[in-house]
Design a protein around this motif. Sequence first.
Motif, short mmCIF file in Angstrom:
data_model
loop_
_atom_site.label_atom_id
_atom_site.label_comp_id
_atom_site.label_asym_id
_atom_site.label_seq_id
_atom_site.Cartn_x
_atom_site.Cartn_y
_atom_site.Cartn_z
N ARG A 27 56.49 85.29 61.45
CA ARG A 27 57.50 84.42 62.04
C ARG A 27 58.90 84.95 61.80
N HIS A 28 59.13 85.52 60.61
CA HIS A 28 60.43 86.15 60.37
C HIS A 28 60.65 87.29 61.37
N ASP A 31 61.70 85.86 64.63
CA ASP A 31 63.07 85.33 64.56
C ASP A 31 64.09 86.47 64.64
N ILE A 32 63.80 87.55 63.92
CA ILE A 32 64.69 88.71 63.92
C ILE A 32 64.73 89.33 65.31
N ALA A 52 68.75 85.36 60.13
CA ALA A 52 67.32 85.68 60.19
C ALA A 52 66.94 86.74 59.17
N LYS A 55 67.00 85.28 55.59
CA LYS A 55 65.82 84.47 55.32
C LYS A 55 64.59 85.35 55.08
N ALA A 56 64.47 86.42 55.86
CA ALA A 56 63.35 87.33 55.69
C ALA A 56 63.40 88.00 54.32
N ASP A 59 62.29 85.87 51.46
CA ASP A 59 60.83 85.78 51.34
C ASP A 59 60.20 87.14 51.07
N MET A 61 60.40 90.04 52.60
CA MET A 61 59.91 90.84 53.71
C MET A 61 60.45 92.26 53.57
N ILE A 66 61.82 94.70 58.82
CA ILE A 66 63.03 94.12 59.40
C ILE A 66 63.65 95.09 60.40
N GLU A 200 70.18 76.67 58.76
CA GLU A 200 69.70 77.03 60.08
C GLU A 200 70.44 76.21 61.13
N GLN A 233 57.06 79.02 66.58
CA GLN A 233 58.19 79.37 65.73
C GLN A 233 58.76 78.18 64.98
#
Length: 244
Positions: A27-28, A31-32, A52, A55-56, A59, A61, A66, A200, A233
Amino acid sequence: MAGHSKWKNIQRRKGAQDAKRGKIFMRHAKDIYTAAKQGGGDVATNPALRTAVDKAKADNMPNDNIERNIKKATGTLDGVSFEEITYEGYGPGGIAVIVHTLTDNKNRTAAEVRHAFKKNGGNLGENGSVSFMFDRKGYIVINNESGELDEDVITLEALEAGADDISNEDSAYEIYTSTESYQEVLDYFTEKDFDILDNEVTLIAHNYSGLSAEEEEKMQQLIEALEEIEDVQDIHHNLEESND
């Protein structure tokens, strides 16, 4: 907004969502992709992409993931094309539901969303059937678990930053802004080193409705079924969740 805490609802489901690490990364990634597709691949000039990416990274990521999704969106890396599609409908007890998806196969996504609604006591509606019940707002959560942030002080800070509204939710302050002033307000609190738990641009319902325990359980089942769909999403609804 009175009587409803979006943050409490987020906390309620956070544990279950954290257990789905692979899905969170996916989902990240979407979003990216969406942010970069709409506003370009430079985080310095694209606030949505910067949010985005932040946030990634929060978490954990990987940076390679990315960068790959930014390149896909900007056409510097071959990849699939995603399409944004929004579905509107009603859940058990007449709860309004809006589902945002990002998909490379709209027929598959439509079938999966329709099945989730039908199986869990809801029904899909036409575009516009429930969206009039929501406003698009900037949303920022400031940590106050220590209880040291005075409500009058934080309210003045929020007004100074350009926020529209603020709500005290015991361990956190929820700040609401217009979409236009969202990034400015977020930057204001970031630069002042406030502990930001969530932020957000999202949909906020005008009013929230409670359900009986049985109906709420069915509604939660619908939400969980929609969350299981890979292309979903975001899910917005006007359910006032109980504290049980």
